[in-house]
Design an enzyme around this catalytic site. Structure first.
Site, PDB file in Angstrom:
ATOM      1  N   GLU A   1      -7.258  -2.956 -14.873  1.00 13.72           N
ATOM      2  CA  GLU A   1      -7.419  -3.713 -13.622  1.00 13.72           C
ATOM      3  C   GLU A   1      -8.465  -4.794 -13.839  1.00 13.72           C
ATOM      4  OE1 GLU A   1      -7.883  -1.792  -9.599  1.00 13.72           O
ATOM      5  OE2 GLU A   1      -9.809  -2.833  -9.690  1.00 13.72           O
TER       6      GLU A   1
ATOM      7  N   THR B   1      -6.731  -7.512  -8.557  1.00 15.35           N
ATOM      8  CA  THR B   1      -7.134  -7.119  -7.201  1.00 15.35           C
ATOM      9  C   THR B   1      -6.958  -8.268  -6.220  1.00 15.35           C
ATOM     10  OG1 THR B   1      -9.427  -7.755  -7.512  1.00 15.35           O
ATOM     11  CG2 THR B   1      -8.853  -5.494  -8.099  1.00 15.35           C
TER      12      THR B   1
ATOM     13  N   HIS C   1      -2.162  -6.806  -6.578  1.00 14.49           N
ATOM     14  CA  HIS C   1      -2.515  -5.955  -5.437  1.00 14.49           C
ATOM     15  C   HIS C   1      -2.276  -6.798  -4.179  1.00 14.49           C
ATOM     16  CE1 HIS C   1      -5.570  -3.273  -7.836  1.00 14.49           C
ATOM     17  NE2 HIS C   1      -4.555  -3.664  -8.596  1.00 14.49           N
TER      18      HIS C   1
ATOM     19  N   ARG D   1      -3.479  -0.792   2.185  1.00 13.36           N
ATOM     20  CA  ARG D   1      -3.930  -1.177   3.526  1.00 13.36           C
ATOM     21  C   ARG D   1      -5.096  -2.157   3.413  1.00 13.36           C
ATOM     22  NH1 ARG D   1      -7.572   2.626   7.253  1.00 13.36           N
ATOM     23  NH2 ARG D   1      -9.044   1.954   5.632  1.00 13.36           N
TER      24      ARG D   1
ATOM     25  N   LYS E   1       3.812   7.587   1.886  1.00 12.84           N
ATOM     26  CA  LYS E   1       3.924   6.340   1.102  1.00 12.84           C
ATOM     27  C   LYS E   1       5.079   6.450   0.110  1.00 12.84           C
ATOM     28  CE  LYS E   1      -0.839   5.871   0.323  1.00 12.84           C
ATOM     29  NZ  LYS E   1      -2.088   5.138   0.026  1.00 12.84           N
TER      30      LYS E   1
ATOM     31  N   GLN F   1     -24.531   0.073 -10.053  1.00 13.14           N
ATOM     32  CA  GLN F   1     -23.056  -0.060  -9.993  1.00 13.14           C
ATOM     33  C   GLN F   1     -22.452   1.263  -9.543  1.00 13.14           C
ATOM     34  OE1 GLN F   1     -21.478   1.070 -13.482  1.00 13.14           O
ATOM     35  NE2 GLN F   1     -19.362   0.846 -12.878  1.00 13.14           N
TER      36      GLN F   1
ATOM     37  N   LYS G   1     -14.472  -6.668 -18.254  1.00 12.55           N
ATOM     38  CA  LYS G   1     -15.262  -6.557 -19.487  1.00 12.55           C
ATOM     39  C   LYS G   1     -14.380  -5.949 -20.580  1.00 12.55           C
ATOM     40  CE  LYS G   1     -19.509  -5.553 -16.888  1.00 12.55           C
ATOM     41  NZ  LYS G   1     -19.980  -6.884 -16.676  1.00 12.55           N
TER      42      LYS G   1
HETATM   43  P1  FAD Z   1      -3.592   3.967   3.493  1.00 12.01           P
HETATM   44  O1  FAD Z   1      -2.745   4.746   2.584  1.00 12.01           O
HETATM   45  O2  FAD Z   1      -2.950   3.266   4.637  1.00 12.01           O
HETATM   46  O3  FAD Z   1      -4.731   4.938   4.053  1.00 12.01           O
HETATM   47  C1  FAD Z   1      -5.806   4.414   4.830  1.00 12.01           C
HETATM   48  C2  FAD Z   1      -6.424   5.516   5.671  1.00 12.01           C
HETATM   49  O4  FAD Z   1      -5.504   5.887   6.710  1.00 12.01           O
HETATM   50  C3  FAD Z   1      -6.722   6.796   4.902  1.00 12.01           C
HETATM   51  O5  FAD Z   1      -7.895   7.378   5.438  1.00 12.01           O
HETATM   52  C4  FAD Z   1      -5.516   7.658   5.177  1.00 12.01           C
HETATM   53  O6  FAD Z   1      -5.853   9.025   5.070  1.00 12.01           O
HETATM   54  C5  FAD Z   1      -5.190   7.261   6.614  1.00 12.01           C
HETATM   55  N1  FAD Z   1      -3.772   7.382   6.932  1.00 12.01           N
HETATM   56  C6  FAD Z   1      -2.711   6.999   6.180  1.00 12.01           C
HETATM   57  N2  FAD Z   1      -1.549   7.248   6.824  1.00 12.01           N
HETATM   58  C7  FAD Z   1      -1.899   7.778   8.012  1.00 12.01           C
HETATM   59  C8  FAD Z   1      -1.141   8.249   9.133  1.00 12.01           C
HETATM   60  N3  FAD Z   1       0.202   8.245   9.130  1.00 12.01           N
HETATM   61  N4  FAD Z   1      -1.822   8.736  10.217  1.00 12.01           N
HETATM   62  C9  FAD Z   1      -3.184   8.780  10.226  1.00 12.01           C
HETATM   63  N5  FAD Z   1      -3.942   8.353   9.186  1.00 12.01           N
HETATM   64  C10 FAD Z   1      -3.303   7.860   8.099  1.00 12.01           C
HETATM   65  N6  FAD Z   1      -8.890  -2.776  -1.727  1.00 12.01           N
HETATM   66  C11 FAD Z   1      -8.828  -4.128  -1.670  1.00 12.01           C
HETATM   67  O7  FAD Z   1      -9.291  -4.725  -0.684  1.00 12.01           O
HETATM   68  N7  FAD Z   1      -8.264  -4.872  -2.678  1.00 12.01           N
HETATM   69  C12 FAD Z   1      -7.719  -4.282  -3.776  1.00 12.01           C
HETATM   70  O8  FAD Z   1      -7.226  -4.975  -4.655  1.00 12.01           O
HETATM   71  C13 FAD Z   1      -7.764  -2.849  -3.882  1.00 12.01           C
HETATM   72  N8  FAD Z   1      -7.238  -2.208  -4.932  1.00 12.01           N
HETATM   73  C14 FAD Z   1      -7.240  -0.836  -4.976  1.00 12.01           C
HETATM   74  C15 FAD Z   1      -6.628  -0.186  -6.064  1.00 12.01           C
HETATM   75  C16 FAD Z   1      -6.629   1.195  -6.140  1.00 12.01           C
HETATM   76  C17 FAD Z   1      -5.960   1.885  -7.312  1.00 12.01           C
HETATM   77  C18 FAD Z   1      -7.242   1.970  -5.109  1.00 12.01           C
HETATM   78  C19 FAD Z   1      -7.255   3.472  -5.185  1.00 12.01           C
HETATM   79  C20 FAD Z   1      -7.841   1.332  -4.029  1.00 12.01           C
HETATM   80  C21 FAD Z   1      -7.835  -0.071  -3.934  1.00 12.01           C
HETATM   81  N9  FAD Z   1      -8.399  -0.747  -2.857  1.00 12.01           N
HETATM   82  C22 FAD Z   1      -8.365  -2.117  -2.805  1.00 12.01           C
HETATM   83  C23 FAD Z   1      -9.096  -0.005  -1.800  1.00 12.01           C
HETATM   84  C24 FAD Z   1      -8.154   0.305  -0.612  1.00 12.01           C
HETATM   85  O9  FAD Z   1      -7.727  -0.888   0.001  1.00 12.01           O
HETATM   86  C25 FAD Z   1      -8.973   1.158   0.375  1.00 12.01           C
HETATM   87  O10 FAD Z   1      -9.222   2.425  -0.171  1.00 12.01           O
HETATM   88  C26 FAD Z   1      -8.383   1.261   1.775  1.00 12.01           C
HETATM   89  O11 FAD Z   1      -9.403   1.753   2.661  1.00 12.01           O
HETATM   90  C27 FAD Z   1      -7.196   2.194   1.894  1.00 12.01           C
HETATM   91  O12 FAD Z   1      -6.067   1.636   1.362  1.00 12.01           O
HETATM   92  P2  FAD Z   1      -4.711   2.514   1.202  1.00 12.01           P
HETATM   93  O13 FAD Z   1      -3.698   1.578   0.718  1.00 12.01           O
HETATM   94  O14 FAD Z   1      -4.969   3.744   0.451  1.00 12.01           O
HETATM   95  O15 FAD Z   1      -4.454   2.868   2.755  1.00 12.01           O
END
Ligand code: FAD
Length: 281
Positions: free
Chosen positions: A16, A47, A77, A107, A161, A208, A268
Site C-alpha cells: 500500500e 489510499t 481505494h 466507508r 460486505k 508513529q 518506504k
Molecule cells: P464499514 O464496513 O462500513 O464499517 C464502518 C463501521 O460501521 C464499523 O464500525 C462497522 O462495524 C459498522 N457497520 C457496518 N455495517 C453496519 C450495519 N449494517 N449496521 C450497523 N453498523 C455497521 N480510510 C481512508 O480514508 N482512506 C483509505 O484509503 C483507507 N484505506 C484503508 C485500507 C484498509 C485495508 C483498511 C483496513 C482501512 C482503510 N481505511 C481507509 C480506514 C477505513 O476507511 C476506516 O476504518 C473506516 O472507519 C471504516 O471503513 P469500512 O470500509 O471498514 O466501513
C-alpha cells in the site's frame, strides 16, 4: 487484471502506498515506485483521502501511473461516506479511463460536522459498484472496527460486505498474529469464503505506532511494549527492531495461511525490501 486472480496462486505479496502530499506531483514518487517495482509485487494499492479532501484526486492518477507506466497491477481505494453518487460516478469514470479494474471500497472515517452524503456503510458502495465490472475488495478488522461494540457484529457486517459483492478482504494492521488467526476462525464461522489478506505495518518509531494504535484500536502485545522500552532513546535501534518484528510476523503468516500479505509501506520501499529479505531467510 482483476486482483482476485492473484489468489489462485499461493501467498501473493502486495503493497500500500499513499499519494504525494500537498502540491507535490506524483513524479515525487518515482523513486518509491522504482524501489517497490524491484520487489515484484502482485499489486500495489493507493489510499484515498476521506471526503474528497487533501490528495484524493491524486489517487486515480497514481493508480493509473502504477498500472500503465510501471506495469504493476493497481488498486484504487475509494471512500464513500462523504461523497455523493455523482462524485463517486465521476471517480469510477476516471478509473475506467485509466483501465483500473480494482477498487478497495471503504466507508472512510466520518469527519465530525460533515453530513453523510448517501452511502452510510462500505457495503452500500460495494452494492453500488457491483455489476460495473470492477473487482471489489473491502476492509476487515482482526480486532474489530474501533466503532463496533462486538466482534460478532463486526463479523456479521463483514459478511454483509461479502454478500454485497466484495471479492476479497484486506485487514487492518495488527501486531499479534494469534489475534489474526482467531479472527480468521470467526470470519469463516460467519460464512466468509473470500480471501482475507493480512495487513502488516512495521513499527518504525514510537510516535508513529502510538498514532496508529489510537486511530485503529490495534492492541500492543507485550513484545512490542518491551521493544519500545528497550529502545526508548535509540530510534535507529527501535526502527531496526520494528522491521525485524514485522518480518517475523510476515514469515509466520506466509507459513500458516495462503492469502499472502499486504504491507503498509508508508512509501518506504527500503523497509518493504528489508522485510521481504528477512522473510526469505
Ligand atoms: P464499514 O464496513 O462500513 O464499517 C464502518 C463501521 O460501521 C464499523 O464500525 C462497522 O462495524 C459498522 N457497520 C457496518 N455495517 C453496519 C450495519 N449494517 N449496521 C450497523 N453498523 C455497521 N480510510 C481512508 O480514508 N482512506 C483509505 O484509503 C483507507 N484505506 C484503508 C485500507 C484498509 C485495508 C483498511 C483496513 C482501512 C482503510 N481505511 C481507509 C480506514 C477505513 O476507511 C476506516 O476504518 C473506516 O472507519 C471504516 O471503513 P469500512 O470500509 O471498514 O466501513
Amino acid at each position: 487484471m482483476k486482483i482476485t486472480e492473484n489468489f489462485k496462486k499461493k501467498n501473493p505479496i502486495s503493497f500500500e502506498i499513499f499519494p504525494p502530499k500537498g502540491e507535490l506531483s506524483i513524479d515525487a514518487l518515482r523513486g518509491t515506485l522504482d524501489g517497490l517495482k524491484a520487489l515484484s509485487p502482485d499489486f500495489i494499492s493507493v489510499t484515498f483521502s476521506a471526503g474528497g479532501t487533501g490528495n484524493s484526486n491524486k489517487t486515480v492518477e497514481l493508480a493509473g501511473f502504477i498500472k500503465n507506466e510501471c506495469g504493476i497491477e493497481a488498486m484504487a481505494h475509494l471512500t464513500c461516506v462523504h461523497s455523493r453518487a455523482d462524485e463517486i460516478e465521476s471517480i469510477i469514470e476516471s478509473l475506467r479511463e485509466k483501465k483500473i479494474e480494482n477498487i478497495l471500497a471503504l466507508r472512510g472515517d466520518i469527519i465530525t460536522g460533515r453530513e453523510s452524503a448517501g452511502f452510510k456503510y462500505a457495503k452500500d458502495l460495494i452494492a453500488y459498484l457491483r455489476g460495473k465490472d470492477f473487482c471489489i475488495g473491502a476492509a476487515c478488522y482482526p480486532e474489530g472496527h474501533v466503532d463496533c461494540d462486538s466482534l460478532e457484529d463486526d463479523a456479521r457486517y463483514m459478511r454483509e460486505k461479502q454478500d454485497a459483492g466484495a471479492g476479497f478482504f484486506i485487514s487492518q494492521l495488527f501486531f499479534d498474529n494469534e489475534l489474526f488467526y482467531r479472527f480468521l476462525d470467526r470470519a469463516h464461522k460467519a460464512g466468509i469464503n473470500k480471501p482475507i489478506v493480512p495487513g502488516i505495518m512495521p513499527m518504525l518509531a514510537k510516535n508513529q505506532i502510538e498514532r496508529m494504535i489510537y486511530m485503529c484500536g490495534a492492541s500492543m502485545p507485550s513484545a512490542i511494549v518491551r521493544l519500545l522500552h528497550k529502545y526508548e532513546d535509540k530510534p535507529e535501534d527501535l526502527r531496526r527492531a520494528g522491521i525485524e518484528y514485522a518480518a517475523g510476523q510476515v514469515s509466520d503468516l506466509l507459513n500458516n495461511q495462503d492469502c499472502g500479505v499486504h504491507i503498509y509501506t508508508m512509501n518506504k520501499p527500503d523497509i518493504a525490501k528489508r522485510i521481504l529479505e528477512m522473510t526469505a531467510q
